[in-house]
Motif scaffolding. Structure first.
Motif, PDB file in Angstrom:
ATOM      1  N   ILE A  64       0.827  -1.215   0.000  1.00 27.75           N
ATOM      2  CA  ILE A  64       0.000   0.000   0.000  1.00 27.75           C
ATOM      3  C   ILE A  64       0.859   1.261   0.000  1.00 27.75           C
ATOM      4  O   ILE A  64       0.362   2.364   0.236  1.00 27.75           O
ATOM      5  N   GLY A  65       2.161   1.094  -0.268  1.00 26.97           N
ATOM      6  CA  GLY A  65       3.024   2.256  -0.447  1.00 26.97           C
ATOM      7  C   GLY A  65       3.624   2.825   0.811  1.00 26.97           C
ATOM      8  O   GLY A  65       4.134   3.952   0.798  1.00 26.97           O
ATOM      9  N   ALA A  66       3.594   2.062   1.915  1.00 27.22           N
ATOM     10  CA  ALA A  66       4.178   2.561   3.164  1.00 27.22           C
ATOM     11  C   ALA A  66       5.693   2.365   3.149  1.00 27.22           C
ATOM     12  O   ALA A  66       6.208   1.443   2.521  1.00 27.22           O
ATOM     13  N   GLN A  67       6.397   3.245   3.848  1.00 27.59           N
ATOM     14  CA  GLN A  67       7.861   3.210   3.917  1.00 27.59           C
ATOM     15  C   GLN A  67       8.283   2.839   5.337  1.00 27.59           C
ATOM     16  O   GLN A  67       7.722   3.344   6.311  1.00 27.59           O
ATOM     17  N   GLU A  68       9.336   1.990   5.434  1.00 26.18           N
ATOM     18  CA  GLU A  68       9.745   1.500   6.746  1.00 26.18           C
ATOM     19  C   GLU A  68      10.766   2.424   7.406  1.00 26.18           C
ATOM     20  O   GLU A  68      11.715   2.874   6.777  1.00 26.18           O
ATOM     21  N   PHE A  69      10.555   2.664   8.696  1.00 28.49           N
ATOM     22  CA  PHE A  69      11.441   3.456   9.555  1.00 28.49           C
ATOM     23  C   PHE A  69      11.886   2.582  10.733  1.00 28.49           C
ATOM     24  O   PHE A  69      11.383   1.483  10.935  1.00 28.49           O
ATOM     25  N   LEU A  70      12.765   3.119  11.540  1.00 26.29           N
ATOM     26  CA  LEU A  70      13.031   2.570  12.865  1.00 26.29           C
ATOM     27  C   LEU A  70      13.370   3.741  13.768  1.00 26.29           C
ATOM     28  O   LEU A  70      14.432   4.354  13.645  1.00 26.29           O
ATOM     29  N   GLN A 129       1.799  10.748   2.992  1.00 24.50           N
ATOM     30  CA  GLN A 129       2.904   9.903   3.426  1.00 24.50           C
ATOM     31  C   GLN A 129       2.341   8.776   4.297  1.00 24.50           C
ATOM     32  O   GLN A 129       1.402   8.993   5.072  1.00 24.50           O
ATOM     33  N   ALA A 130       2.941   7.597   4.170  1.00 24.43           N
ATOM     34  CA  ALA A 130       2.587   6.454   5.016  1.00 24.43           C
ATOM     35  C   ALA A 130       3.890   5.827   5.502  1.00 24.43           C
ATOM     36  O   ALA A 130       4.705   5.383   4.684  1.00 24.43           O
ATOM     37  N   TRP A 131       4.080   5.818   6.813  1.00 21.31           N
ATOM     38  CA  TRP A 131       5.336   5.356   7.415  1.00 21.31           C
ATOM     39  C   TRP A 131       5.040   4.261   8.439  1.00 21.31           C
ATOM     40  O   TRP A 131       4.035   4.322   9.151  1.00 21.31           O
ATOM     41  N   ASP A 158       3.790  -0.509  14.078  1.00 21.73           N
ATOM     42  CA  ASP A 158       2.904   0.639  14.085  1.00 21.73           C
ATOM     43  C   ASP A 158       3.182   1.486  12.858  1.00 21.73           C
ATOM     44  O   ASP A 158       4.324   1.684  12.460  1.00 21.73           O
ATOM     45  N   SER A 159       2.102   1.944  12.242  1.00 25.55           N
ATOM     46  CA  SER A 159       2.242   2.788  11.056  1.00 25.55           C
ATOM     47  C   SER A 159       1.405   4.045  11.238  1.00 25.55           C
ATOM     48  O   SER A 159       0.441   4.079  12.020  1.00 25.55           O
ATOM     49  N   TYR A 160       1.805   5.074  10.509  1.00 25.73           N
ATOM     50  CA  TYR A 160       1.191   6.393  10.645  1.00 25.73           C
ATOM     51  C   TYR A 160       1.062   7.012   9.262  1.00 25.73           C
ATOM     52  O   TYR A 160       1.966   6.889   8.436  1.00 25.73           O
ATOM     53  N   GLY A 437      -3.332   9.305  10.791  1.00 25.55           N
ATOM     54  CA  GLY A 437      -3.954   8.042  11.172  1.00 25.55           C
ATOM     55  C   GLY A 437      -2.904   7.173  11.831  1.00 25.55           C
ATOM     56  O   GLY A 437      -1.703   7.345  11.603  1.00 25.55           O
ATOM     57  N   SER A 438      -3.338   6.237  12.672  1.00 28.41           N
ATOM     58  CA  SER A 438      -2.416   5.348  13.373  1.00 28.41           C
ATOM     59  C   SER A 438      -2.937   3.914  13.278  1.00 28.41           C
ATOM     60  O   SER A 438      -4.150   3.682  13.399  1.00 28.41           O
TER      61      SER A 438
END
Length: 566
Positions: A64-70, A129-131, A158-160, A437-438
């Motif tokens: 769905i186009g989300a990007q991964e962070f840490l 943006q989706a992270w 968790d995504s935002y 959104g969370s």
């Protein structure tokens, strides 16, 4: 992997303190070990399952186009003060100080932290943006229990999302909803998506993904007629009509010696619970508040919090109640009370001929007409819905099921972007705080939910998609021919990309079979001298127990065919 080289400390007996099925089996099968209450070590088999769950989640989030962070797990207190949640989180937040005396917290959640990263967004053109991230979370649960179900340290995906407007948030929410549906389907976790409260997160449009489980601490209310579903903290039901009788022109006192409960008043004085007004006294953000419900209804505290937008609530102490109202619980009421806020449940609206306490010990009032005799400052849905009540949408009797929450998505609004000073420049030159959104999934809780759903009296029955290994080769005997056949099959399967473990231990066949069933590997291949003499091995499917004989030379291909469609 050879079983003889793995660390799989299986147990023959059920652990004494393991209450949930998943807790018992994950301990017995050598997946987890408890360090202290609410903290578990994940052993090698659990790590393999965890990695597969994370892969499924990662694939669907990327889809769905989300990007991964840490992001960091340890947070400065200033961030939480800025959002106003440092005090709201209460004792569930682990707090500490570093050597310089700075207040810190171990992250329960990351809304604030992601918002600080989003402060580098400059233009509406950078949105949406989706992270997302996989990060350890810490919550000081007062009663950790049921193994991985309720812990104090766990991995959360968790995504935002950040959007310009509500329409964009609606789209992001819907994409996550569908992604979560696919995730749980792939993991083999049956879920019901229910309406829920956002709790301390704030926002609106909350959906929890609930898995039916006898170990669940949540109650999900479901309508078998129209499909309405809600967490008990948000559930509503239609009210059955109640006839008002014994109407009076004004409330009338009557003595009730020894009456302390709803049942006492019903049995001793003939007022059924649905003809009583129950008066509860709460401290809501430091303000003593009366909460009124029908006598046969129970309060859902989260509904009270949501209705009042409260930061903190607690039941009032006896001395606080006596000081304010002049009586103790059992004789409390709201008639004539004007100096305290009064919140009433909708089931009391318009009721007449009711009984309630007179704020004098051992005295009650009858003939109370709510609209006439009580100054209600706020009406709200406060009561707990129970099984059998009519659905608010279609009237079908509702059902109640014990469930465990495995995922939660909700719309945050602009609470965190505004408090963190996040804004983007619009085309007309104005600045707008992005709407957020969370969306969360507990990884270790997903492990437990899978086991709760997939097990039998012999042990775990892992779905192929998340099993620690796809195939276990059980070698019976140590003769050279049997060992060679097992080794060759092991190598062919490995070369074909099959995840296989070879049980080469010098153990009795019964021990090997029991361990394979307990650990729950989907396919078992039995290699023994008797079968090899006939040119066959036995393939057993863990989920059904069905066994077929397969020619040795066809075994690798046949096993691959059974695995790949899954």
């Amino acid at each position: 992997m050879r079983w003889s080289q793995m660390f799989v400390p299986t147990l023959r007996q059920d652990p004494a303190d393991a209450d949930a099925v998943s807790h018992r089996l994950l301990l017995r099968a050598g997946f987890i070990r408890q360090l202290m209450a609410g903290h578990y070590s994940l052993l090698p088999l659990a790590i393999r399952v965890r990695a597969k769950i994370m892969t499924v989640i990662r694939e669907e989030m990327d889809r769905i186009g989300a990007q991964e962070f840490l992001l960091p797990a340890m947070h400065p207190a200033e961030i939480w003060h800025k959002s106003g949640r440092w005090d709201v989180m209460g004792q569930e937040m682990f707090r500490l100080r570093d050597r310089r005396g700075a207040d810190l917290a171990l992250g329960m959640t990351h809304e604030e932290i992601f918002a600080t990263v989003a402060s580098e967004l400059r233009s509406y053109r950078e949105l949406p943006q989706a992270w997302y991230q996989f990060q350890t979370k810490f919550r000081d649960e007062p009663r950790p229990k049921s193994g991985l179900m309720r812990v104090r340290e766990f991995t959360m995906k968790d995504s935002y999302t950040f959007d310009v407007d509500e329409a964009g948030l609606d789209t992001a929410f819907d994409r996550h909803y569908e992604a979560y549906r696919r995730i749980f389907e792939r993991l083999g976790i049956p879920v019901v998506a229910v309406e829920a409260s956002n709790g301390t997160m704030g926002g609106s449009d909350s959906r929890e993904f609930m898995c039916p489980s006898g170990a669940g601490e949540d109650i999900t209310i479901v309508c078998p007629g129209c499909g309405y579903a809600a967490n008990v903290e948000a559930a509503q039901a239609a009210l059955t009509a109640v006839e008002d009788v014994d109407l009076l022109d004004a409330p009338e006192r009557f003595a009730t010696p020894g009456v302390r409960t709803i049942e006492d008043l019903a049995v001793g004085h003939g007022f059924a619970g649905d003809r009583q007004i129950k008066t509860l006294v709460y401290v809501v953000d430091d303000q003593l508040t009366l909460v009124l419900l029908r006598g046969d209804h129970a309060l859902v505290e989260q509904k009270l919090v949501d209705a009042l937008g409260a930061i903190a609530i607690r039941p009032a102490q006896a001395e606080e109640i006596r000081s304010a109202l002049g009586a103790l619980p059992g004789s409390l009421g709201a008639v004539g009370v004007s100096e305290l806020p009064i919140v009433a449940d909708e089931a009391l609206r318009g009721r007449r001929g009711m009984a309630t306490g007179a704020n004098v010990d051992d005295v009650h009032l009858r003939g109370v007409e709510v609209d006439r005799d009580i100054v209600v400052g706020r009406w709200a849905d406060l009561r707990e819905v129970v099984a059998g009540e009519p659905c608010v949408r279609c009237g079908t009797p509702l059902e109640a099921t014990k469930t465990v929450e495995v995922g939660h998505i909700f719309k945050l609004g602009r609470k965190y972007s505004e408090s963190m000073g996040v804004s983007v420049l619009m085309a007309d030159g104005t600045r707008v705080a992005p709407i957020m959104g969370s969306y969360g999934i507990g990884v270790e809780r997903a492990i437990a939910a899978i086991v709760e759903t997939h097990h039998d009296d012999k042990g775990i029955v892992w779905p192929m998609a998340v099993a620690p290994f796809q195939v276990v080769i059980v070698q019976l005997g140590t003769d050279e021919a049997t060992a060679l056949a097992a080794r060759e099959l092991y190598e062919r399967l490995g070369n074909n990309g099959i995840e296989v473990v070879w049980d080469d231990r010098e153990e009795r066949p019964g021990v090997k079979f029991s361990d394979a069933e307990l650990v729950g590997i989907p396919l078992r291949v039995t290699v023994g001298a008797r079968g090899l003499a006939r040119g066959i091995v036995e393939v057993t499917r863990r989920s059904t127990g069905d066994t077929v004989e397969v020619p040795v030379e066809e075994a690798a291909v046949r096993l691959a065919d059974q695995i790949r469609p899954a």
